[in-house]
Design a protein around this motif. Sequence first.
Motif, PDB file in Angstrom:
ATOM      1  N   MET A 147       1.202  -1.113   0.094  1.00  0.00           N
ATOM      2  CA  MET A 147      -0.032   0.192  -0.180  1.00  0.00           C
ATOM      3  C   MET A 147       0.687   1.213   0.018  1.00  0.00           C
ATOM      4  SD  MET A 147      -2.758   1.128   2.796  1.00  0.00           S
ATOM      5  CE  MET A 147      -4.033   2.777   2.649  1.00  0.00           C
ATOM      6  N   PHE A 148       0.432   2.469  -0.655  1.00  0.00           N
ATOM      7  CA  PHE A 148       0.947   3.325  -1.100  1.00  0.00           C
ATOM      8  C   PHE A 148       0.627   4.279   0.101  1.00  0.00           C
ATOM      9  CE2 PHE A 148       2.003   2.144  -5.165  1.00  0.00           C
ATOM     10  CZ  PHE A 148       3.746   1.695  -5.284  1.00  0.00           C
ATOM     11  N   ILE A 149       2.084   5.205   0.883  1.00  0.00           N
ATOM     12  CA  ILE A 149       1.398   6.678   1.677  1.00  0.00           C
ATOM     13  C   ILE A 149       2.092   7.661   1.088  1.00  0.00           C
ATOM     14  CG2 ILE A 149       2.152   7.505   3.992  1.00  0.00           C
ATOM     15  CD1 ILE A 149       0.177   5.552   3.583  1.00  0.00           C
ATOM     16  N   PHE A 150       1.491   8.689   0.817  1.00  0.00           N
ATOM     17  CA  PHE A 150       1.972  10.317  -0.549  1.00  0.00           C
ATOM     18  C   PHE A 150       2.030  11.012   0.673  1.00  0.00           C
ATOM     19  CE2 PHE A 150      -0.760   7.236  -2.716  1.00  0.00           C
ATOM     20  CZ  PHE A 150       0.315   6.836  -4.379  1.00  0.00           C
ATOM     21  N   LEU A 151       3.453  11.436   0.818  1.00  0.00           N
ATOM     22  CA  LEU A 151       3.666  12.291   2.314  1.00  0.00           C
ATOM     23  C   LEU A 151       4.495  13.071   2.088  1.00  0.00           C
ATOM     24  CD1 LEU A 151       5.086  12.404   5.063  1.00  0.00           C
ATOM     25  CD2 LEU A 151       6.814  11.139   3.804  1.00  0.00           C
ATOM     26  N   ASP A 152       3.957  14.473   2.591  1.00  0.00           N
ATOM     27  CA  ASP A 152       4.653  15.262   2.706  1.00  0.00           C
ATOM     28  C   ASP A 152       4.674  16.092   3.330  1.00  0.00           C
ATOM     29  OD1 ASP A 152       5.522  18.137  -0.354  1.00  0.00           O
ATOM     30  OD2 ASP A 152       4.611  19.152   1.335  1.00  0.00           O
ATOM     31  N   ASN A 153       5.819  16.517   3.508  1.00  0.00           N
ATOM     32  CA  ASN A 153       6.594  17.831   4.691  1.00  0.00           C
ATOM     33  C   ASN A 153       6.650  18.816   4.265  1.00  0.00           C
ATOM     34  OD1 ASN A 153       7.271  15.932   6.931  1.00  0.00           O
ATOM     35  ND2 ASN A 153       8.148  15.127   5.512  1.00  0.00           N
ATOM     36  N   GLU A 154       6.829  20.046   5.561  1.00  0.00           N
ATOM     37  CA  GLU A 154       7.144  21.328   5.405  1.00  0.00           C
ATOM     38  C   GLU A 154       7.862  22.042   6.312  1.00  0.00           C
ATOM     39  OE1 GLU A 154       5.915  23.550   2.650  1.00  0.00           O
ATOM     40  OE2 GLU A 154       4.518  21.833   2.112  1.00  0.00           O
ATOM     41  N   ILE A 193       3.489  18.469   8.694  1.00  0.00           N
ATOM     42  CA  ILE A 193       3.177  16.516   8.206  1.00  0.00           C
ATOM     43  C   ILE A 193       2.256  16.009   7.990  1.00  0.00           C
ATOM     44  CG2 ILE A 193       3.417  15.023   9.871  1.00  0.00           C
ATOM     45  CD1 ILE A 193       5.805  13.308   8.829  1.00  0.00           C
ATOM     46  N   ALA A 194       2.394  15.793   6.289  1.00  0.00           N
ATOM     47  CA  ALA A 194       0.478  15.203   6.186  1.00  0.00           C
ATOM     48  C   ALA A 194       0.444  13.694   5.300  1.00  0.00           C
ATOM     49  CB  ALA A 194       0.319  16.416   5.509  1.00  0.00           C
ATOM     50  N   ARG A 244      -8.152   8.388   2.774  1.00  0.00           N
ATOM     51  CA  ARG A 244      -7.963   8.810   4.465  1.00  0.00           C
ATOM     52  C   ARG A 244      -6.278   9.677   4.307  1.00  0.00           C
ATOM     53  NH1 ARG A 244     -10.914   4.036   7.115  1.00  0.00           N
ATOM     54  NH2 ARG A 244     -11.844   3.498   5.525  1.00  0.00           N
ATOM     55  N   SER A 245      -7.047  11.432   4.960  1.00  0.00           N
ATOM     56  CA  SER A 245      -5.206  11.612   4.984  1.00  0.00           C
ATOM     57  C   SER A 245      -5.302  12.577   6.475  1.00  0.00           C
ATOM     58  CB  SER A 245      -4.917  12.905   4.240  1.00  0.00           C
ATOM     59  OG  SER A 245      -6.443  13.956   4.294  1.00  0.00           O
ATOM     60  N   GLU A 246      -4.311  12.296   6.957  1.00  0.00           N
ATOM     61  CA  GLU A 246      -3.560  13.133   8.545  1.00  0.00           C
ATOM     62  C   GLU A 246      -2.239  13.935   8.216  1.00  0.00           C
ATOM     63  OE1 GLU A 246      -2.973  10.950  11.597  1.00  0.00           O
ATOM     64  OE2 GLU A 246      -3.814   8.639  10.486  1.00  0.00           O
ATOM     65  N   SER A 247      -2.503  15.558   8.736  1.00  0.00           N
ATOM     66  CA  SER A 247      -1.612  16.215   8.485  1.00  0.00           C
ATOM     67  C   SER A 247      -1.731  16.954  10.112  1.00  0.00           C
ATOM     68  CB  SER A 247      -2.556  17.524   7.994  1.00  0.00           C
ATOM     69  OG  SER A 247      -2.261  18.472   7.694  1.00  0.00           O
ATOM     70  N   TRP A 295      -0.960  12.204  -4.360  1.00  0.00           N
ATOM     71  CA  TRP A 295      -1.993  11.246  -4.127  1.00  0.00           C
ATOM     72  C   TRP A 295      -3.706  11.373  -5.462  1.00  0.00           C
ATOM     73  CZ3 TRP A 295      -7.728  11.910  -3.482  1.00  0.00           C
ATOM     74  CH2 TRP A 295      -7.888  10.844  -3.276  1.00  0.00           C
ATOM     75  N   ARG A 296      -3.183  12.532  -5.558  1.00  0.00           N
ATOM     76  CA  ARG A 296      -4.721  12.541  -7.276  1.00  0.00           C
ATOM     77  C   ARG A 296      -4.036  12.703  -8.474  1.00  0.00           C
ATOM     78  NH1 ARG A 296      -5.843  17.506  -4.342  1.00  0.00           N
ATOM     79  NH2 ARG A 296      -7.452  17.459  -3.020  1.00  0.00           N
ATOM     80  N   ILE A 297      -2.737  12.435  -8.794  1.00  0.00           N
ATOM     81  CA  ILE A 297      -2.447  12.059  -9.729  1.00  0.00           C
ATOM     82  C   ILE A 297      -2.443  10.286 -10.015  1.00  0.00           C
ATOM     83  CG2 ILE A 297       0.415  12.135 -11.075  1.00  0.00           C
ATOM     84  CD1 ILE A 297       0.284  14.952 -10.056  1.00  0.00           C
ATOM     85  N   TRP A 298      -1.898   9.696  -8.914  1.00  0.00           N
ATOM     86  CA  TRP A 298      -1.970   7.923  -8.478  1.00  0.00           C
ATOM     87  C   TRP A 298      -3.281   7.811  -8.965  1.00  0.00           C
ATOM     88  CZ3 TRP A 298      -4.693   5.718  -5.214  1.00  0.00           C
ATOM     89  CH2 TRP A 298      -3.726   4.244  -5.162  1.00  0.00           C
ATOM     90  N   LYS A 299      -3.975   8.846  -7.997  1.00  0.00           N
ATOM     91  CA  LYS A 299      -5.460   7.950  -8.241  1.00  0.00           C
ATOM     92  C   LYS A 299      -5.934   8.005 -10.003  1.00  0.00           C
ATOM     93  CE  LYS A 299     -10.286   8.445  -6.222  1.00  0.00           C
ATOM     94  NZ  LYS A 299     -10.766   8.802  -7.831  1.00  0.00           N
ATOM     95  N   ASP A 300      -5.738   9.316 -11.094  1.00  0.00           N
ATOM     96  CA  ASP A 300      -6.299   9.676 -12.069  1.00  0.00           C
ATOM     97  C   ASP A 300      -5.350   8.748 -13.039  1.00  0.00           C
ATOM     98  OD1 ASP A 300      -7.626  11.926 -11.434  1.00  0.00           O
ATOM     99  OD2 ASP A 300      -6.696  12.884 -12.335  1.00  0.00           O
ATOM    100  N   LEU A 301      -4.046   8.302 -12.373  1.00  0.00           N
ATOM    101  CA  LEU A 301      -3.279   6.683 -13.371  1.00  0.00           C
ATOM    102  C   LEU A 301      -3.967   5.731 -13.582  1.00  0.00           C
ATOM    103  CD1 LEU A 301       0.192   8.913 -13.098  1.00  0.00           C
ATOM    104  CD2 LEU A 301      -1.202   8.397 -14.865  1.00  0.00           C
ATOM    105  N   ARG A 302      -4.410   5.605 -12.481  1.00  0.00           N
ATOM    106  CA  ARG A 302      -4.520   3.931 -11.520  1.00  0.00           C
ATOM    107  C   ARG A 302      -5.534   3.231 -12.325  1.00  0.00           C
ATOM    108  NH1 ARG A 302      -6.750   3.161  -6.109  1.00  0.00           N
ATOM    109  NH2 ARG A 302      -8.426   4.331  -7.290  1.00  0.00           N
TER     110      ARG A 302
END
Length: 171
Positions: A1-8, A21-22, A29-32, A160-167
């Motif tokens: 399972m992929f987790i799409f991560l970003d940090n500031e 972090i998010a 589903r997301s957490e931030s 995540w949206r790009i991954w979902k669209d590609l999938r």
Amino acid sequence: MFIFLDNEASSLNVESYPIEIAWVGEDGRSESFLIRPEPGWTDWSEEAEALHGLSRDTLMREGSPAALVAQRFLAATENCRIVTDAPAFDRGWLKRLCGVVGEKEPAVHPVLEAWVEALRLAHGSASAEEDATLLAQVRIREEKRTAPRHRALPDALELWRIWKDLRDGVT
């Protein structure tokens, strides 16, 4: 399972640390979290603050303790493949964050791995020629990507949206 991560972060310096972090799972589903700096985390860049819009005072008032965020992140991402658009930076910031609770940071991979895998699943490519075509589609998608907002959740959601669209075969 992929987790799409970003940090500031506080800056792009060697002494920088994560301030936000998010992550987003494959199910959307997301957490931030805003992260309250640890006492020894003193690096700060006015230029970085101008990009993400988060002041150190805001983090001290509204941020969650780094240990709590680290524990939640490690629990939520266990046995997942974490992908990001800036693996080298995110790896360092995760090392700082996870170090607060004495844990090693999980591996971080380039988001392109997830995007290519999504295309392969959607299109069932098998040949080198088909893979080259899929990679060209990924490059086009990356070029169309909206500019980073420099806030962790919107940026992670964009990956995540790009991954979902590609999938899902959305062009």
